[in-house]
Design a protein around this motif. Structure first.
Motif, short mmCIF file in Angstrom:
data_model
loop_
_atom_site.label_atom_id
_atom_site.label_comp_id
_atom_site.label_asym_id
_atom_site.label_seq_id
_atom_site.Cartn_x
_atom_site.Cartn_y
_atom_site.Cartn_z
N THR A 248 19.64 34.19 -12.11
CA THR A 248 18.64 35.08 -12.71
C THR A 248 17.23 34.56 -12.46
OG1 THR A 248 20.19 35.79 -14.44
CG2 THR A 248 17.86 36.12 -14.88
N CYS A 249 17.04 33.25 -12.66
CA CYS A 249 15.71 32.66 -12.44
C CYS A 249 15.29 32.75 -10.97
CB CYS A 249 15.71 31.20 -12.89
SG CYS A 249 15.69 30.98 -14.67
N PHE A 250 16.21 32.48 -10.06
CA PHE A 250 15.89 32.59 -8.64
C PHE A 250 15.54 34.04 -8.28
CE2 PHE A 250 18.27 28.57 -7.24
CZ PHE A 250 17.09 27.90 -6.97
N GLY A 251 16.33 34.99 -8.78
CA GLY A 251 16.06 36.40 -8.50
C GLY A 251 14.71 36.84 -9.02
N LEU A 252 14.41 36.48 -10.26
CA LEU A 252 13.10 36.83 -10.84
C LEU A 252 11.96 36.13 -10.11
CD1 LEU A 252 13.49 36.88 -14.74
CD2 LEU A 252 12.67 38.73 -13.27
N ALA A 253 12.18 34.88 -9.72
CA ALA A 253 11.15 34.14 -8.99
C ALA A 253 10.79 34.83 -7.68
CB ALA A 253 11.63 32.71 -8.73
N LEU A 254 11.81 35.31 -6.96
CA LEU A 254 11.57 36.00 -5.69
C LEU A 254 10.86 37.33 -5.91
CD1 LEU A 254 14.99 35.28 -3.95
CD2 LEU A 254 12.75 34.45 -3.19
N ILE A 255 11.27 38.07 -6.94
CA ILE A 255 10.69 39.38 -7.21
C ILE A 255 9.24 39.26 -7.68
CG2 ILE A 255 10.78 41.38 -8.76
CD1 ILE A 255 13.87 41.03 -8.70
N ALA A 256 9.01 38.34 -8.63
CA ALA A 256 7.68 38.22 -9.24
C ALA A 256 6.79 37.19 -8.56
CB ALA A 256 7.84 37.85 -10.72
N ARG A 257 7.31 36.51 -7.51
CA ARG A 257 6.57 35.45 -6.82
C ARG A 257 6.14 34.37 -7.82
NH1 ARG A 257 4.42 40.08 -5.44
NH2 ARG A 257 2.40 39.62 -6.37
N ASP A 258 7.09 33.98 -8.66
CA ASP A 258 6.84 33.01 -9.73
C ASP A 258 7.46 31.66 -9.36
OD1 ASP A 258 6.61 31.54 -12.08
OD2 ASP A 258 6.98 33.26 -13.38
N GLY A 259 6.64 30.76 -8.84
CA GLY A 259 7.12 29.45 -8.43
C GLY A 259 7.61 28.60 -9.59
N PHE A 260 7.03 28.81 -10.77
CA PHE A 260 7.48 28.05 -11.94
C PHE A 260 8.94 28.38 -12.27
CE2 PHE A 260 8.23 27.78 -16.52
CZ PHE A 260 7.95 26.44 -16.75
N LEU A 261 9.30 29.66 -12.15
CA LEU A 261 10.70 30.05 -12.37
C LEU A 261 11.63 29.42 -11.34
CD1 LEU A 261 10.98 33.80 -13.45
CD2 LEU A 261 11.74 31.78 -14.68
N ALA A 262 11.14 29.30 -10.12
CA ALA A 262 11.94 28.64 -9.08
C ALA A 262 12.20 27.19 -9.45
CB ALA A 262 11.24 28.74 -7.73
N LEU A 263 11.17 26.50 -9.96
CA LEU A 263 11.35 25.12 -10.41
C LEU A 263 12.36 25.04 -11.55
CD1 LEU A 263 7.68 23.74 -10.39
CD2 LEU A 263 9.51 23.20 -8.79
N LEU A 264 12.27 26.00 -12.48
CA LEU A 264 13.23 26.05 -13.59
C LEU A 264 14.65 26.26 -13.07
CD1 LEU A 264 13.86 26.14 -16.61
CD2 LEU A 264 13.29 28.58 -16.59
N ALA A 265 14.79 27.13 -12.07
CA ALA A 265 16.10 27.38 -11.48
C ALA A 265 16.67 26.12 -10.84
CB ALA A 265 16.01 28.51 -10.45
N PHE A 266 15.82 25.36 -10.13
CA PHE A 266 16.27 24.11 -9.53
C PHE A 266 16.74 23.13 -10.60
CE2 PHE A 266 13.45 25.31 -5.84
CZ PHE A 266 14.48 25.37 -4.91
#
Length: 199
Positions: free
Chosen positions: A165-183
């Motif tokens: 979910t975090c990776f998907g939202l990060a890609l859609i919203a261009r939110d790098g913080f969410l990508a870090l959270l996903a990692f």
């Protein structure tokens, strides 16, 4: 059937799914993917993550494994530079009762609104471009390979759903913080599976 324009947040995903299910006793994966935009990687990851997280759906035995197969197929095709994603017909024909889907979405609506208020474009260099997208795909492949094991480890499948979910939202919203959270959630998932299997 042409896919819909890309979704921009969690609540929009839920609205698209409800629209796809309207007037049907059951809704299949093909209908849902067309509703959220099956030609884009971000919306698909977001959708699968939500399915795994959803009350009444993600806890059904076999659902995390089916979701893992979908994520694996999409992620490998992204790594191979495929412009259009493909899934076998037997997967696309998998269906769920509309009544169960509606209940799951109703339970998820308030958390989705809360999350949507927090998501925004930031640290975009961590999520935009060729290399970040392939890193997300590799991490998604790793999560997908672990998900069948997670069916036997309490709460671990929900953690995997959170990663996707975090990776998907990060890609859609261009939110790098969410990508870090996903990692970070992915590391927690690997740790949980490691100790659940070998601990």
């Amino acid at each position: 059937m042409e896919s819909s324009p890309e979704v921009e947040n969690l609540e929009q995903v839920m609205d698209r799914i409800l629209d796809a299910a309207e007037g049907h006793d059951c809704v299949n994966l093909d209908m849902i993917l067309n509703a959220v935009g099956q030609r884009s990687y971000g919306p698909v990851l977001l959708l699968i993550g939500l399915i795994v997280l959803a009350p009444l759906i993600g806890d059904i035995p076999g659902v995390p494994t089916l979701c893992a197969i979908i994520v694996l197929l999409f992620s490998v095709q992204l790594m191979l530079h495929r412009e259009h994603f493909w899934l076998p017909q037997w997967l696309l024909n998998r269906s769920i009762k509309t009544s169960s889907l509606n209940k799951a979405i109703d339970l998820s609506r308030k958390p989705a609104r809360f999350v949507d208020r927090l998501v925004k474009p930031r640290l975009t260099f961590l999520i935009r471009g060729y290399i970040p997208a392939r890193c997300v795909a590799l991490c998604s492949i790793a999560i997908a390979l672990m998900m069948p094991l997670m069916e036997f480890i309490p709460f671990s499948a929900n953690l995997a759903g959170g990663v996707l979910t975090c990776f998907g939202l990060a890609l859609i919203a261009r939110d790098g913080f969410l990508a870090l959270l996903a990692f970070a959630l992915m590391i927690a998932s690997v740790t949980l599976v490691f100790y659940g299997v070998w601990g």
